[in-house]
Design a protein around this motif. Structure first.
Motif, PDB file in Angstrom:
ATOM      1  N   ALA A   1      71.060  -8.424  48.096  1.00  0.00           N
ATOM      2  CA  ALA A   1      71.013  -9.641  48.907  1.00  0.00           C
ATOM      3  C   ALA A   1      71.911 -10.723  48.329  1.00  0.00           C
ATOM      4  O   ALA A   1      72.657 -11.394  49.061  1.00  0.00           O
ATOM      5  N   ALA A   2      71.864 -10.895  47.002  1.00  0.00           N
ATOM      6  CA  ALA A   2      72.664 -11.940  46.370  1.00  0.00           C
ATOM      7  C   ALA A   2      74.153 -11.674  46.561  1.00  0.00           C
ATOM      8  O   ALA A   2      74.932 -12.595  46.852  1.00  0.00           O
ATOM      9  N   ALA A   3      74.572 -10.406  46.426  1.00  0.00           N
ATOM     10  CA  ALA A   3      75.995 -10.103  46.531  1.00  0.00           C
ATOM     11  C   ALA A   3      76.488 -10.255  47.963  1.00  0.00           C
ATOM     12  O   ALA A   3      77.590 -10.774  48.197  1.00  0.00           O
ATOM     13  N   ALA A   4      75.703  -9.799  48.933  1.00  0.00           N
ATOM     14  CA  ALA A   4      76.126  -9.937  50.329  1.00  0.00           C
ATOM     15  C   ALA A   4      76.265 -11.412  50.690  1.00  0.00           C
ATOM     16  O   ALA A   4      77.248 -11.825  51.321  1.00  0.00           O
ATOM     17  N   ALA A   5      75.277 -12.230  50.295  1.00  0.00           N
ATOM     18  CA  ALA A   5      75.366 -13.656  50.578  1.00  0.00           C
ATOM     19  C   ALA A   5      76.531 -14.288  49.839  1.00  0.00           C
ATOM     20  O   ALA A   5      77.200 -15.190  50.363  1.00  0.00           O
ATOM     21  N   ALA A   6      76.809 -13.812  48.618  1.00  0.00           N
ATOM     22  CA  ALA A   6      77.933 -14.364  47.858  1.00  0.00           C
ATOM     23  C   ALA A   6      79.252 -14.075  48.556  1.00  0.00           C
ATOM     24  O   ALA A   6      80.159 -14.923  48.560  1.00  0.00           O
TER      25      ALA A   6
ATOM     26  N   THR B   1      75.732  -2.169  42.976  1.00  0.00           N
ATOM     27  CA  THR B   1      75.020  -2.695  44.141  1.00  0.00           C
ATOM     28  C   THR B   1      75.676  -3.966  44.639  1.00  0.00           C
ATOM     29  O   THR B   1      75.810  -4.175  45.852  1.00  0.00           O
ATOM     30  N   SER B   2      76.088  -4.837  43.715  1.00  0.00           N
ATOM     31  CA  SER B   2      76.693  -6.077  44.164  1.00  0.00           C
ATOM     32  C   SER B   2      78.032  -5.795  44.840  1.00  0.00           C
ATOM     33  O   SER B   2      78.333  -6.374  45.890  1.00  0.00           O
ATOM     34  N   GLY B   3      78.836  -4.879  44.282  1.00  0.00           N
ATOM     35  CA  GLY B   3      80.106  -4.553  44.921  1.00  0.00           C
ATOM     36  C   GLY B   3      79.907  -3.942  46.299  1.00  0.00           C
ATOM     37  O   GLY B   3      80.560  -4.326  47.285  1.00  0.00           O
ATOM     38  N   ALA B   4      78.983  -2.986  46.392  1.00  0.00           N
ATOM     39  CA  ALA B   4      78.756  -2.310  47.667  1.00  0.00           C
ATOM     40  C   ALA B   4      78.166  -3.265  48.697  1.00  0.00           C
ATOM     41  O   ALA B   4      78.509  -3.194  49.888  1.00  0.00           O
ATOM     42  N   SER B   5      77.275  -4.174  48.269  1.00  0.00           N
ATOM     43  CA  SER B   5      76.666  -5.093  49.233  1.00  0.00           C
ATOM     44  C   SER B   5      77.672  -6.107  49.733  1.00  0.00           C
ATOM     45  O   SER B   5      77.674  -6.441  50.929  1.00  0.00           O
ATOM     46  N   ALA B   6      78.519  -6.613  48.839  1.00  0.00           N
ATOM     47  CA  ALA B   6      79.540  -7.562  49.279  1.00  0.00           C
ATOM     48  C   ALA B   6      80.477  -6.890  50.283  1.00  0.00           C
ATOM     49  O   ALA B   6      80.801  -7.458  51.330  1.00  0.00           O
ATOM     50  N   ALA B   7      80.905  -5.657  49.981  1.00  0.00           N
ATOM     51  CA  ALA B   7      81.784  -4.952  50.908  1.00  0.00           C
ATOM     52  C   ALA B   7      81.066  -4.665  52.227  1.00  0.00           C
ATOM     53  O   ALA B   7      81.667  -4.755  53.303  1.00  0.00           O
ATOM     54  N   ALA B   8      79.772  -4.354  52.139  1.00  0.00           N
ATOM     55  CA  ALA B   8      79.018  -4.077  53.365  1.00  0.00           C
ATOM     56  C   ALA B   8      78.914  -5.323  54.234  1.00  0.00           C
ATOM     57  O   ALA B   8      79.001  -5.235  55.471  1.00  0.00           O
ATOM     58  N   ALA B   9      78.730  -6.492  53.596  1.00  0.00           N
ATOM     59  CA  ALA B   9      78.655  -7.727  54.367  1.00  0.00           C
ATOM     60  C   ALA B   9      79.964  -7.978  55.102  1.00  0.00           C
ATOM     61  O   ALA B   9      79.965  -8.385  56.275  1.00  0.00           O
ATOM     62  N   ILE B  10      81.083  -7.718  54.417  1.00  0.00           N
ATOM     63  CA  ILE B  10      82.374  -7.948  55.050  1.00  0.00           C
ATOM     64  C   ILE B  10      82.628  -6.916  56.147  1.00  0.00           C
ATOM     65  O   ILE B  10      83.174  -7.240  57.215  1.00  0.00           O
ATOM     66  N   VAL B  11      82.224  -5.675  55.907  1.00  0.00           N
ATOM     67  CA  VAL B  11      82.402  -4.640  56.942  1.00  0.00           C
ATOM     68  C   VAL B  11      81.589  -5.007  58.181  1.00  0.00           C
ATOM     69  O   VAL B  11      82.052  -4.868  59.319  1.00  0.00           O
ATOM     70  N   TYR B  12      80.358  -5.503  57.970  1.00  0.00           N
ATOM     71  CA  TYR B  12      79.537  -5.921  59.108  1.00  0.00           C
ATOM     72  C   TYR B  12      80.211  -7.045  59.876  1.00  0.00           C
ATOM     73  O   TYR B  12      80.236  -7.057  61.114  1.00  0.00           O
ATOM     74  N   LEU B  13      80.788  -7.990  59.125  1.00  0.00           N
ATOM     75  CA  LEU B  13      81.474  -9.108  59.768  1.00  0.00           C
ATOM     76  C   LEU B  13      82.705  -8.616  60.514  1.00  0.00           C
ATOM     77  O   LEU B  13      83.024  -9.090  61.598  1.00  0.00           O
ATOM     78  N   ALA B  14      83.401  -7.637  59.938  1.00  0.00           N
ATOM     79  CA  ALA B  14      84.597  -7.115  60.599  1.00  0.00           C
ATOM     80  C   ALA B  14      84.237  -6.373  61.884  1.00  0.00           C
ATOM     81  O   ALA B  14      85.007  -6.363  62.834  1.00  0.00           O
ATOM     82  N   HIS B  15      83.057  -5.764  61.883  1.00  0.00           N
ATOM     83  CA  HIS B  15      82.641  -5.048  63.095  1.00  0.00           C
ATOM     84  C   HIS B  15      82.158  -5.998  64.171  1.00  0.00           C
ATOM     85  O   HIS B  15      82.490  -5.840  65.344  1.00  0.00           O
ATOM     86  N   LYS B  16      81.349  -6.976  63.776  1.00  0.00           N
ATOM     87  CA  LYS B  16      80.680  -7.789  64.784  1.00  0.00           C
ATOM     88  C   LYS B  16      81.313  -9.163  64.964  1.00  0.00           C
ATOM     89  O   LYS B  16      81.153  -9.780  66.014  1.00  0.00           O
ATOM     90  N   GLY B  17      81.981  -9.671  63.953  1.00  0.00           N
ATOM     91  CA  GLY B  17      82.449 -11.042  64.045  1.00  0.00           C
ATOM     92  C   GLY B  17      81.284 -12.017  64.001  1.00  0.00           C
ATOM     93  O   GLY B  17      80.141 -11.622  63.790  1.00  0.00           O
TER      94      GLY B  17
END
Lengths: 186, 204
Positions: free
Chosen positions: B141-146, A121-137
């Protein structure tokens, strides 16, 4: 002699269905196989994604790879670790099918599944956050959306997240199954 | 015959005590049963860890929510104030941590019930299932924010994303602390799941 008052009906029902635990274990095994496919597919899809633009601009790199972003590297590593764990836990799952009454090993499996689910979950969420940033800036921090240049890179990385999210859901269901199998009376 | 908790006690001598802890239990087919003291200790430990996770989740949400910073100067290119709602990932973090803290607060009475009644297996299974779902939410949530915090600290040269922590130091400290608090909450919830599984196993 088992406990008698007020629980005889449960006793009878659990005696009538001795194979429910076995069914739960078989279902767990099948889900484990599906989760292996999901996690491994995600790792491979993310790891083999590169895109080289045919032109070069002054400021932006014209080649995108997964290890340009450390979060994607972490995602690939986490998916690989989880799929390796799932493969190694297949014998334990088969053992639970054969010996449906095993309890201590189910507790171990629940804990390991929870830990691996947290890692994935942590790996997928971190990648998802970056993908969202790459899409929207982001206008406030002056982070530009790189998807406008790297179209196919963005598409492949976004798609590879799907397999890992499916594996997360399957891991969650596996934890529920193990918990339900633990809570059934013999 | 006396029924107390999950064990059946046969009072053979006339001076037999009513405690089920030390009496020989006539249950040849039943598995080894943990004494009521062990189960109660596990439940108390579960309650304490739940309180700790609640504190960590609330602290993380508060640190993120109060992380506004306004710089006393401004430059030509960068905005001079930073807040958590500039980044949608941090908005998601705040909402998710709020849900996690709310769930942990609401599950405290259930945990107390588990202490008082060591034989409640269905309740423990329900807590296990809900804890797993909320663990996923907290970790996500913690990983995305990290990921965003790491980007804010180091930037990324390949994508030309600049590190904003050089300008907004207090903001960065607050969001980093919030991420750490969220990871601590997730770790404690993993222990909660282990304790619930152990307690379910020991109940029969």
């Amino acid at each position: 002699m088992k406990a008698v008052t007020g629980e005889s009906s449960e006793l009878k029902s659990s005696k009538l269905k001795p194979g429910v635990n076995r069914g739960l274990s078989i279902f767990d095994f099948i889900l484990r196989l599906a989760a292996i496919v999901g996690a491994l597919g995600s790792a491979i899809a993310m790891g083999t994604t590169t895109q080289t633009l045919p032109f070069a601009t002054q400021f932006i790199q014209f080649r995108a790879e997964y290890n340009d972003l450390p979060m994607f590297t972490f995602f690939v590593v986490a998916c690989a670790i989880v799929s390796g764990y799932l493969v190694l836990s297949l014998p334990l799952s088969i053992f639970h099918i054969l010996r449906s009454r095993a309890r201590a090993t189910r507790v171990v499996l629940v804990f390991l599944d929870a830990g691996m689910m947290a890692l994935l979950t942590s790996g997928a969420s971190a990648a998802a956050a970056i993908v969202y940033l790459a899409h929207k800036g982001n206008g406030k921090t002056n982070w530009l959306a790189i998807c406008q240049q790297f179209n196919s890179f963005c598409e492949r990385t976004s798609g590879s997240l799907i397999g890992s999210f499916v594996a997360i859901v399957l891991l969650m269901i596996m934890i529920f199954l193990s918990g339900a199998a633990l809570s059934r009376r013999r | 015959m006396k029924n107390s908790g999950d064990s059946t006690v046969i009072d053979v001598p006339p001076t037999a005590g009513s405690s089920s802890k030390k009496k020989a239990v006539v249950s040849t087919a039943a598995p080894q049963q943990a004494s009521g003291g062990v189960k109660r200790g596990l439940s108390i430990f579960d309650f304490v860890i739940r309180l700790g996770a609640l504190g960590a989740a609330l602290g993380a949400a508060a640190a993120m929510g109060t992380s506004d910073e306004t710089l006393p100067f401004f430059t030509q290119f960068f905005q001079f104030e930073a807040s958590y709602d500039d980044l949608p990932t941090f908005q998601f973090f705040l909402i998710a941590m709020g849900i996690v803290a709310g769930y942990l607060a609401l599950s405290l009475p259930f945990s107390i019930v588990c202490i008082v009644r060591p034989g409640a297996v269905g309740l423990r299974l329900l807590l296990l299932i809900l804890d797993t779902v909320v663990l996923t939410l907290a970790t996500s949530a913690a990983a995305a924010a990290a990921a965003i915090v790491y980007l804010a600290h180091d930037g990324n040269s390949s994508t030309n994303w600049l590190a904003i922590c050089d300008q907004f130091e207090d903001f960065c400290q607050n969001i980093s602390g919030a991420v750490i608090g969220a990871f601590i909450a997730a770790l404690l919830m993993m222990f909660l799941i282990l304790l619930s599984a152990f307690a379910i196993r020991n109940t029969h």
